[in-house]
Every structure is written in C-alpha cells, then in structure tokens.
Design a protein around this motif. Sequence first.
Motif, PDB file in Angstrom:
ATOM      1  N   GLN A 157       0.842  -1.198   0.000  1.00  0.00           N
ATOM      2  CA  GLN A 157       0.000   0.000   0.000  1.00  0.00           C
ATOM      3  C   GLN A 157       0.875   1.246   0.000  1.00  0.00           C
ATOM      4  OE1 GLN A 157      -2.953   0.206   3.077  1.00  0.00           O
ATOM      5  NE2 GLN A 157      -3.734  -1.861   2.714  1.00  0.00           N
ATOM      6  N   TRP A 158       1.891   1.247   0.866  1.00  0.00           N
ATOM      7  CA  TRP A 158       2.844   2.347   0.950  1.00  0.00           C
ATOM      8  C   TRP A 158       4.101   1.840   1.635  1.00  0.00           C
ATOM      9  CZ3 TRP A 158       4.247   2.957   5.961  1.00  0.00           C
ATOM     10  CH2 TRP A 158       3.287   2.710   6.954  1.00  0.00           C
ATOM     11  N   LYS A 159       5.158   2.594   1.501  1.00  0.00           N
ATOM     12  CA  LYS A 159       6.380   2.350   2.255  1.00  0.00           C
ATOM     13  C   LYS A 159       6.935   3.686   2.731  1.00  0.00           C
ATOM     14  CE  LYS A 159       9.826   2.481  -1.439  1.00  0.00           C
ATOM     15  NZ  LYS A 159      10.510   3.680  -0.957  1.00  0.00           N
ATOM     16  N   LYS A 160       7.629   3.626   3.856  1.00  0.00           N
ATOM     17  CA  LYS A 160       8.188   4.843   4.444  1.00  0.00           C
ATOM     18  C   LYS A 160       9.619   4.583   4.854  1.00  0.00           C
ATOM     19  CE  LYS A 160       8.059   7.613   8.651  1.00  0.00           C
ATOM     20  NZ  LYS A 160       8.503   8.819   7.952  1.00  0.00           N
ATOM     21  N   SER A 161      10.522   5.473   4.501  1.00  0.00           N
ATOM     22  CA  SER A 161      11.906   5.347   4.935  1.00  0.00           C
ATOM     23  C   SER A 161      11.999   5.534   6.448  1.00  0.00           C
ATOM     24  CB  SER A 161      12.787   6.384   4.235  1.00  0.00           C
ATOM     25  OG  SER A 161      14.113   6.324   4.749  1.00  0.00           O
ATOM     26  N   LEU A 162      12.791   4.707   7.086  1.00  0.00           N
ATOM     27  CA  LEU A 162      13.011   4.809   8.527  1.00  0.00           C
ATOM     28  C   LEU A 162      14.176   5.732   8.865  1.00  0.00           C
ATOM     29  CD1 LEU A 162      12.650   1.031   9.443  1.00  0.00           C
ATOM     30  CD2 LEU A 162      10.900   2.808   9.586  1.00  0.00           C
ATOM     31  N   HIS A 163      14.854   6.236   7.851  1.00  0.00           N
ATOM     32  CA  HIS A 163      16.081   6.996   8.080  1.00  0.00           C
ATOM     33  C   HIS A 163      16.069   8.314   7.298  1.00  0.00           C
ATOM     34  CE1 HIS A 163      17.630   3.260   9.792  1.00  0.00           C
ATOM     35  NE2 HIS A 163      17.205   2.662   8.700  1.00  0.00           N
ATOM     36  N   LYS A 164      16.463   9.360   7.984  1.00  0.00           N
ATOM     37  CA  LYS A 164      16.730  10.642   7.353  1.00  0.00           C
ATOM     38  C   LYS A 164      18.212  10.955   7.526  1.00  0.00           C
ATOM     39  CE  LYS A 164      12.123  12.431   8.489  1.00  0.00           C
ATOM     40  NZ  LYS A 164      11.370  13.462   9.261  1.00  0.00           N
ATOM     41  N   ILE A 197       0.301   4.183  15.021  1.00  0.00           N
ATOM     42  CA  ILE A 197       1.317   3.286  15.560  1.00  0.00           C
ATOM     43  C   ILE A 197       2.601   4.061  15.818  1.00  0.00           C
ATOM     44  CG2 ILE A 197       0.348   1.292  14.371  1.00  0.00           C
ATOM     45  CD1 ILE A 197       2.660   1.464  12.366  1.00  0.00           C
ATOM     46  N   VAL A 198       3.446   3.508  16.677  1.00  0.00           N
ATOM     47  CA  VAL A 198       4.746   4.091  16.998  1.00  0.00           C
ATOM     48  C   VAL A 198       5.829   3.136  16.499  1.00  0.00           C
ATOM     49  CG1 VAL A 198       6.287   4.849  18.837  1.00  0.00           C
ATOM     50  CG2 VAL A 198       3.836   5.317  18.995  1.00  0.00           C
ATOM     51  N   ILE A 199       6.815   3.675  15.780  1.00  0.00           N
ATOM     52  CA  ILE A 199       7.902   2.877  15.219  1.00  0.00           C
ATOM     53  C   ILE A 199       9.238   3.550  15.532  1.00  0.00           C
ATOM     54  CG2 ILE A 199       6.451   1.984  13.353  1.00  0.00           C
ATOM     55  CD1 ILE A 199       7.849   3.958  11.457  1.00  0.00           C
ATOM     56  N   PRO A 200      10.363   2.822  15.463  1.00  0.00           N
ATOM     57  CA  PRO A 200      11.673   3.448  15.638  1.00  0.00           C
ATOM     58  C   PRO A 200      12.179   4.021  14.315  1.00  0.00           C
ATOM     59  CG  PRO A 200      11.921   1.078  15.457  1.00  0.00           C
ATOM     60  CD  PRO A 200      10.435   1.354  15.396  1.00  0.00           C
ATOM     61  N   THR A 201      12.791   5.208  14.373  1.00  0.00           N
ATOM     62  CA  THR A 201      13.367   5.851  13.192  1.00  0.00           C
ATOM     63  C   THR A 201      14.697   6.485  13.578  1.00  0.00           C
ATOM     64  OG1 THR A 201      12.263   7.977  13.612  1.00  0.00           O
ATOM     65  CG2 THR A 201      11.070   6.380  12.248  1.00  0.00           C
ATOM     66  N   THR A 202      15.419   7.018  12.569  1.00  0.00           N
ATOM     67  CA  THR A 202      16.660   7.749  12.833  1.00  0.00           C
ATOM     68  C   THR A 202      16.669   9.041  12.038  1.00  0.00           C
ATOM     69  OG1 THR A 202      18.024   6.878  11.019  1.00  0.00           O
ATOM     70  CG2 THR A 202      17.859   5.531  13.017  1.00  0.00           C
ATOM     71  N   ASN A 203      17.514   9.975  12.496  1.00  0.00           N
ATOM     72  CA  ASN A 203      17.684  11.249  11.793  1.00  0.00           C
ATOM     73  C   ASN A 203      19.148  11.660  11.912  1.00  0.00           C
ATOM     74  OD1 ASN A 203      17.512  13.695  10.553  1.00  0.00           O
ATOM     75  ND2 ASN A 203      16.143  14.647  12.049  1.00  0.00           N
ATOM     76  N   GLY A 204      19.993  11.006  11.137  1.00  0.00           N
ATOM     77  CA  GLY A 204      21.412  11.314  11.204  1.00  0.00           C
ATOM     78  C   GLY A 204      22.102  10.520  12.289  1.00  0.00           C
ATOM     79  N   LYS A 205      23.414  10.652  12.362  1.00  0.00           N
ATOM     80  CA  LYS A 205      24.220   9.865  13.282  1.00  0.00           C
ATOM     81  C   LYS A 205      23.831  10.118  14.731  1.00  0.00           C
ATOM     82  CE  LYS A 205      29.025   8.719  14.353  1.00  0.00           C
ATOM     83  NZ  LYS A 205      30.450   9.015  14.079  1.00  0.00           N
ATOM     84  N   ASN A 206      23.641   9.016  15.485  1.00  0.00           N
ATOM     85  CA  ASN A 206      23.336   9.067  16.922  1.00  0.00           C
ATOM     86  C   ASN A 206      22.045   9.813  17.230  1.00  0.00           C
ATOM     87  OD1 ASN A 206      25.651   7.630  17.603  1.00  0.00           O
ATOM     88  ND2 ASN A 206      26.894   9.483  17.672  1.00  0.00           N
ATOM     89  N   ASN A 207      21.092   9.794  16.307  1.00  0.00           N
ATOM     90  CA  ASN A 207      19.796  10.407  16.559  1.00  0.00           C
ATOM     91  C   ASN A 207      18.714   9.382  16.276  1.00  0.00           C
ATOM     92  OD1 ASN A 207      19.923  13.451  17.205  1.00  0.00           O
ATOM     93  ND2 ASN A 207      21.421  13.191  15.558  1.00  0.00           N
ATOM     94  N   LYS A 208      18.295   8.691  17.331  1.00  0.00           N
ATOM     95  CA  LYS A 208      17.248   7.681  17.227  1.00  0.00           C
ATOM     96  C   LYS A 208      15.967   8.217  17.851  1.00  0.00           C
ATOM     97  CE  LYS A 208      20.661   3.983  17.443  1.00  0.00           C
ATOM     98  NZ  LYS A 208      21.136   2.803  18.167  1.00  0.00           N
ATOM     99  N   PHE A 209      14.853   7.900  17.207  1.00  0.00           N
ATOM    100  CA  PHE A 209      13.578   8.459  17.626  1.00  0.00           C
ATOM    101  C   PHE A 209      12.522   7.371  17.769  1.00  0.00           C
ATOM    102  CE2 PHE A 209      15.727  11.983  15.666  1.00  0.00           C
ATOM    103  CZ  PHE A 209      15.290  13.111  16.350  1.00  0.00           C
ATOM    104  N   LEU A 210      11.513   7.674  18.600  1.00  0.00           N
ATOM    105  CA  LEU A 210      10.217   7.029  18.501  1.00  0.00           C
ATOM    106  C   LEU A 210       9.352   7.946  17.655  1.00  0.00           C
ATOM    107  CD1 LEU A 210       9.412   5.723  22.093  1.00  0.00           C
ATOM    108  CD2 LEU A 210       9.972   4.368  20.074  1.00  0.00           C
TER     109      LEU A 210
END
Length: 423
Positions: free
Chosen positions: A42-49, A68-81
């Motif tokens: 249906q769709w896909k979303k990148s987990l990384h910026k 829903i809540v998923i884990p993502t990242t935004n550059g080095k050493n930046n992990k998010f919910l």
Amino acid sequence: MKTICIVLITSLLLVASCDRGKLPNTETQTDSNGVYISLPFQWKKSLHKNGIQNNGHLDFPIYYNNNIVIPTTNGKNNKFLTMINPDNGKELWNWNDNYLPFSDQIIIFNYYQYNNLLTYQNGTKSYCINLDNGTTQWKTRRDTPFDVRLYPCFDNNFFNLVDIIDSSGHKEQTASKVNINTGELTGEVIRANYSGSYVNPQNTVGAITNIIKLPDSNNLYAVTYMEPSPYWVVNTYLGLYNADTKEWIYERKLMAPPTMNSSAYEPKIYNNKLYAWVGKNIVCHDLVTGEQIWIKQFPQDFLFSGFIIADDKIIANNEDTYTYCLNPDNGNIIWKTETSGTSGRMSYLNGIVYFVGGSSGRLHAIDVSTGKHVWKLDASLLGEGGTNHFKTNAVYVFPAKNGKPAKVIALSHLYAYCFDAYR
C-alpha cells in the motif's frame, strides 16, 4: 496543448515524490509451494533521514488512537520514537528526549501503556511519553537499575522489578509499584518467600519474573518467581497473591524441572488457567489451586518470540526453527511447521499469525487452522539490496475498516512497509 503538458508533468512529479515510487514496482510472486514471497505494498516509508543508521527496536507493537509508533533515525546518533498514520505512513510526531546526549536508548523490550501515557525502563533511567503529542510526561533516574519488564496494577499504576538486599545481606528481586502519572515509587512492594537454601555466585536468592492481574478480580495477582540452584539451573514457582491482605493464597507451586537460567517471564491467562513457557517447556496451571494440569517439553526454548493464544490454540515459536500449535486443554501438538529461529514477536489477525523470522529475515504469515505458510515475504524482492531483510521488530496489524482492507505493517532495516493483510 501546453496546459495538458503542464498537468501531465505535474502529475508525474507527484507520483515520483510518493514513497511507493522510489522503488521498482513490486509484483506478486510465489515460491514453488505457492507461498507468497513478494507482494505489492500500500505504501512504504523510509526509517532513516540524513543517512542510514543503526535503528532502535520495539519488541511489541505500540498502538494509540488508530496510529502506531515505530523506531526511526535522523542522522548519526539520533534515534527516535515516531508516531505515524498507518493509512499512509505520514509522521505525526517524533520523540527522543533521552538523558544521554545521543539517543541510543530506543530499544524497548517491554512497556506499559495507560490511556495516552506510555512508559519504559532502561537501566536506571525511566521515561514516560504523552502519546497525544510526543512530549515527555516525566523522566527520572533511579538510584539503582530497574528491570525492563513492567506489569499493570489494578489501580492503573504499574509494577517494576528491582533488586534489593534482604536482612541476610543477599540480593533478591522484588516488584515495586510506580505511579504512572509521576514516576514516583509508591512504597508498595511484592516480595516472594524465597527458601534461601542456595545463594548463587551473584549473591542472589531469588527473583520475581512476572506479575499478572487475574480477570474478574480487583486484588489478585498471579506471580511467577525463581530460585537459583547449583550447576547454573533455576527452579520456577507460581503463587497467587492478595494485594489487599498482602498474603499469599498459595505459593511455591513448581512449574517445571530445573532449567538453565530461563524462568516464566511471559505467562498468559486463558479460561481461568495460566500458561507459560519455562525453559524448554510450555506449562498449564489451574489458577484456583495453582496445581499443574500439563507440561510439554520441546527441543529448545521460546525466549525471543514467545507464544500467543488465539482461536483456542497456543501458537509458539521455538528456537528449534519450528512454529508449534498446541491444544490448550491438554498440550497436545495440533501441527508444527518449519519457520525460523530467533524470530520476532507474533501478531494475530483473522486466523493468520504474522512475524519476522530472525534467521530467514522473511515476513512470515501462517494460517493457524492448518499450520500452512501463506507468506514468506522477502525484502530483497521489494527493491531493496540482496543483503537487506525484514527486521525482528514488532509487526502491526489492523482489521478492515470503513471499506479499507485489513493491513499488516512490518519493518525492514530501511523501510516500513504496509501490505494488504492475507485475510
């Protein structure tokens, strides 16, 4: 003519900007047994910026207000919910308010959720997030590390497990109640009556491993706990605790023969019986008396994937690479099918169980009535590199609603994918 060209070019640009357009169009493919190995999404979303990074992990799915809540990242050493809309993958908020200057703590093996509040534990650090807007409700540093496991109380607060030193100078793990709104310890503690007959090399006499509320009760907890024995094995026990009188109705009901440091961490209550995996065994106990009804031994344990109870069946992923289906009345095996060892947690929807296989890297789907595979989706067939796989993160499922098909959302190391559910 110019107007038509402008409209056409604009439409193409809009399609190209959609997540689904970034990868080659995927086709429906099956293996030689007719099992789906690739499907359109249906769709896909990148987990990384800002570059691909090592991502966080959620053992169990987190749902709130149909999001829903998923884990993502935004550059080095930046992990998010990150909370996303499951209909389109759109981000609603991001959270990474950790104590450390870089957020390396988005690894959640267990959590407790009450209404809009979600709390999890990491060592001495406790966090509580407001799921309405992704802000921090509270966070605190404890004086000593607490266990990652959290258990609901009848008053909507929760128990957290922590080691204390008893009057004999030995270590034992107890359950301390925590206020969900503030993170403060309430002072209420559940302690098991350990025999003290053996103290292991870590100076430990015992540990509570799980607390579960009894249905249709407002004061009774089923409590599992273990005591160490020589040769690095433990004995696991079941007790029934009255929170009003602070007394044990029964205790020390042995659940399995001595096991190698693997106790009853994830019991489930079904039809007034308690089911648990203990080492290489699945057991069933009568909740009223605590007596064991049956025990079934397996080649390996169920540490990573555990088991669920659905459609009056126990579905369990064993480390021997097989998924088993058991009759909850007697423990007899209904079917078993070869899947994958060290798998992620299972999610159930409409007669199908979904999970990611650790050794296979596939998104598995099994019909619980027959034990037959219907999916073994391969991320590399979705346009990812040949070495990329689905990740043993939580799998999210949604039933059909308002004319929209049922959906399954799973994470690879690079993307979140949303598929039409098998059923």
